[in-house]
Design an enzyme around this catalytic site. Structure first.
Site, short mmCIF file in Angstrom:
data_model
loop_
_atom_site.label_atom_id
_atom_site.label_comp_id
_atom_site.label_asym_id
_atom_site.label_seq_id
_atom_site.Cartn_x
_atom_site.Cartn_y
_atom_site.Cartn_z
N TRP A 222 0.86 -1.19 0.00
CA TRP A 222 0.00 0.00 0.00
C TRP A 222 0.89 1.23 0.00
O TRP A 222 1.87 1.30 0.75
CB TRP A 222 -0.91 0.05 1.24
CG TRP A 222 -1.62 1.38 1.31
CD1 TRP A 222 -2.67 1.78 0.54
CD2 TRP A 222 -1.26 2.51 2.11
NE1 TRP A 222 -2.99 3.09 0.83
CE2 TRP A 222 -2.15 3.55 1.79
CE3 TRP A 222 -0.27 2.74 3.07
CZ2 TRP A 222 -2.09 4.82 2.39
CZ3 TRP A 222 -0.19 4.00 3.68
CH2 TRP A 222 -1.11 5.02 3.34
N GLU B 83 -3.21 -3.14 -2.10
CA GLU B 83 -4.34 -2.53 -1.38
C GLU B 83 -4.72 -1.22 -2.08
O GLU B 83 -3.89 -0.37 -2.32
CB GLU B 83 -3.92 -2.25 0.07
CG GLU B 83 -5.01 -1.57 0.89
CD GLU B 83 -4.58 -1.31 2.35
OE1 GLU B 83 -3.38 -1.44 2.66
OE2 GLU B 83 -5.45 -0.95 3.16
N LYS C 267 -7.15 2.39 -2.51
CA LYS C 267 -7.67 3.42 -1.62
C LYS C 267 -8.44 4.46 -2.43
O LYS C 267 -8.21 4.59 -3.63
CB LYS C 267 -6.51 4.08 -0.86
CG LYS C 267 -6.99 4.94 0.28
CD LYS C 267 -5.96 5.14 1.37
CE LYS C 267 -6.54 6.03 2.45
NZ LYS C 267 -5.65 6.21 3.58
N ASP D 147 -9.59 -2.81 1.96
CA ASP D 147 -9.69 -2.24 3.31
C ASP D 147 -11.05 -1.55 3.34
O ASP D 147 -11.32 -0.69 2.49
CB ASP D 147 -8.53 -1.25 3.51
CG ASP D 147 -8.54 -0.56 4.86
OD1 ASP D 147 -9.62 -0.11 5.29
OD2 ASP D 147 -7.46 -0.43 5.47
N HIS E 248 -11.63 2.18 2.72
CA HIS E 248 -11.07 2.79 1.52
C HIS E 248 -12.04 2.92 0.36
O HIS E 248 -11.66 2.86 -0.80
CB HIS E 248 -9.84 1.98 1.06
CG HIS E 248 -8.69 2.10 2.00
ND1 HIS E 248 -7.43 1.61 1.71
CD2 HIS E 248 -8.60 2.65 3.23
CE1 HIS E 248 -6.62 1.85 2.72
NE2 HIS E 248 -7.31 2.48 3.67
N HIS F 246 -8.42 -5.81 4.94
CA HIS F 246 -8.08 -5.03 6.12
C HIS F 246 -9.41 -4.66 6.75
O HIS F 246 -10.25 -4.02 6.10
CB HIS F 246 -7.33 -3.75 5.76
CG HIS F 246 -5.85 -3.95 5.71
ND1 HIS F 246 -4.96 -2.94 5.44
CD2 HIS F 246 -5.10 -5.06 5.92
CE1 HIS F 246 -3.73 -3.42 5.48
NE2 HIS F 246 -3.78 -4.71 5.77
N ASP G 207 -11.82 7.44 6.23
CA ASP G 207 -10.93 6.35 6.62
C ASP G 207 -10.35 6.61 8.01
O ASP G 207 -9.14 6.70 8.20
CB ASP G 207 -9.80 6.26 5.57
CG ASP G 207 -8.86 5.11 5.79
OD1 ASP G 207 -9.32 4.05 6.23
OD2 ASP G 207 -7.65 5.27 5.52
N ASP H 108 -10.30 4.87 10.72
CA ASP H 108 -9.69 3.74 11.41
C ASP H 108 -10.03 3.67 12.90
O ASP H 108 -9.17 3.48 13.75
CB ASP H 108 -8.16 3.72 11.19
CG ASP H 108 -7.82 3.36 9.76
OD1 ASP H 108 -8.10 2.23 9.36
OD2 ASP H 108 -7.28 4.22 9.04
N ASP I 200 -6.94 -3.58 10.76
CA ASP I 200 -6.15 -2.38 10.45
C ASP I 200 -6.87 -1.14 10.96
O ASP I 200 -7.74 -0.60 10.29
CB ASP I 200 -5.92 -2.28 8.93
CG ASP I 200 -5.12 -1.03 8.57
OD1 ASP I 200 -4.47 -0.46 9.47
OD2 ASP I 200 -5.16 -0.62 7.40
#
Ligand code: RNT
Ligand code: ZN
Length: 417
Positions: A184, A225, A227, A259, A262, A286, A294, A296, A326
């Site tokens: 990534w 990955e 995004k 992910d 994303h 993820h 994003d 997280d 993640d």
């Protein structure tokens, strides 16, 4: 009722629906989930002093973060003692551990710089997953790494990727467990670019060079990955969804990694999982909790988390989907963040395993949407908590008491740092 009686009753209720809770529990114990080490130090790493870059951000300043390899390992150990189920350890390249006074830049790191992590993982019977670190480094030039128009910059990062393939193979050989190596980068631009193709062509060639580094495809599983955007990288992302999927589709042995932070907020990774499983032998995930962006946040046992687990289970994908957490929250106790997130994903998987999908599929194929709705709704109020408690009990990591243990650890260890 005692907990044992409660479980016995729940087991019977599920059995009436055609669900074998014992089989579900036994199955979940075998499925590895990768625990990301970067929750413990706010995504800082050990090899630099500068800020976190790449369009990602941790917010908060909760006391007690790990700042040394010893502290990070100590914290991971604490977390492992609180988690049910099978784990893998997910490392990033910047967690390389150097000897006193030694420094090796990212293009030159070697397996020996991870020997201590390997010893740590082996003692705890963990496989290891790996990530080259393409951010927070002075060689990120104008926000770009593998897609940079500067030959020297690109070369540095390609060499970093190749070094990581060699390290991944070392992990797999040492632990006896294949290593998922995820590529990534935050490459992109804040404002409207004049050229969207050029960086993608360079990115493509660069990833091709990285994965051309000799490796056994049974041992090292490179992923790309995608995004949608990052902070300060709002207008253009080189490794977009279409780019990454197309790359993985056209490069044997390379997996797409989704992910769930994303994508645009109304897109659902739960729906993308079966779409990809129709084409790819293996995919990677993820798992995070995006709040508006994003962000997280810590993974919870919420609807979309449950839905993703359901898709993996009902597509028979537990052996085809590499699952990694993640997220990174710096505003709360980090041991707690790790524990709640991991336990939430375990809950989601267990609850998916306690679902009578075979019967439901039949109803769908007969177009009996009335019965399907009724059955799906009925399952929602089943005593899942009793099955979860039994799973935790069998794993030796009971639901009750773990939070007190975290608070004790905070008093005795974290607040003294
Ligand atoms: C960033 C990506 C990436 C990182 C980790 C630290 O948006 O999700 O996977 O979170 O590599
Ligand atoms: Zn990610």
């Amino acid at each position: 009722m005692t907990t044992a009686e409660r479980y016995a009753s729940a087991k019977e209720m599920y059995a009436k629906l055609g669900v074998d809770t014992e089989a579900a529990i036994a199955k979940l114990k075998e499925i590895p989930v990768s625990l990301h080490c970067w929750q413990g130090d706010d995504v800082i790493g050990f090899d630099h002093d500068g800020p976190l870059t790449g369009g990602i951000q941790t917010t908060g300043n909760y006391p007690g973060k790990a700042t040394t390899p010893e502290q990070l390992m100590q914290d991971i150990d604490k977390v492992l003692s609180l988690l049910p189920g099978k784990k893998k350890l997910n490392l990033h390249a910047w967690y390389a551990i150097f000897e006193q006074g030694e420094f090796v830049d990212r293009d030159k790191i070697e397996p020996k710089h991870f020997a201590k992590w390997v010893a740590f993982a082996k003692e705890r019977h963990l496989g290891i997953d790996f990530n080259p670190t393409f951010f927070s480094h002075e060689k990120v030039k104008d926000g770009l790494t593998l897609s940079s128009s500067d030959e020297e910059t690109r070369r540095f990062w390609i060499n970093h990727g190749k070094a990581c393939i060699r390290i991944s193979e070392y992990f797999a050989k040492e632990t006896g467990v294949p290593c998922v190596m995820n590529i990534w980068t935050g490459d992109g631009s804040k404002d409207i670019p004049a050229d969207r193709l050029g960086p993608r062509e360079r990115y493509k060639t660069a990833i091709e060079e990285i994965i051309s580094e000799p490796h056994d495809p049974q041992l090292v599983k490179p992923c790309v990955e995608s995004k949608v955007f990052g902070i300060g990288v709002e207008s253009y992302t080189v490794g977009s969804a279409e780019f990454s999927l197309s790359f993985a589709a056209t490069h044997e042995g390379c997996l797409p990694l989704m992910d769930n932070g994303h994508y645009h907020p109304t897109e659902l990774v739960s729906d993308k999982i079966p779409a990809l499983l129709a084409f790819y032998p293996e995919i990677a995930l993820h798992i995070t909790r995006p709040v508006r962006w994003d962000s997280d946040h810590v993974v919870l046992f919420d609807d979309e988390t449950k839905e993703m687990a359901k898709e993996i289970v009902r597509c028979n994908g537990l052996n085809r989907v590499h699952m990694a957490l993640d997220y990174f929250d710096a505003s709360i106790n980090r041991i707690c963040a790790w524990t709640v997130g991991f336990r939430s994903w375990q809950k989601a998987l267990l609850s998916a395993l306690c679902t009578p999908f075979a019967q439901w599929k039949e109803l769908q194929d007969k177009a009996d949407w009335t019965a399907l709705m009724v059955h799906q709704e009925a399952l929602k109020t089943m005593p899942f908590g009793d099955v979860w408690n039994e799973y935790c009990r069998q794993c030796g990591t009971p639901e009750e008491g773990w939070f007190d243990e975290v608070k004790r650890y905070e008093e005795e260890v974290l607040l003294k740092r």
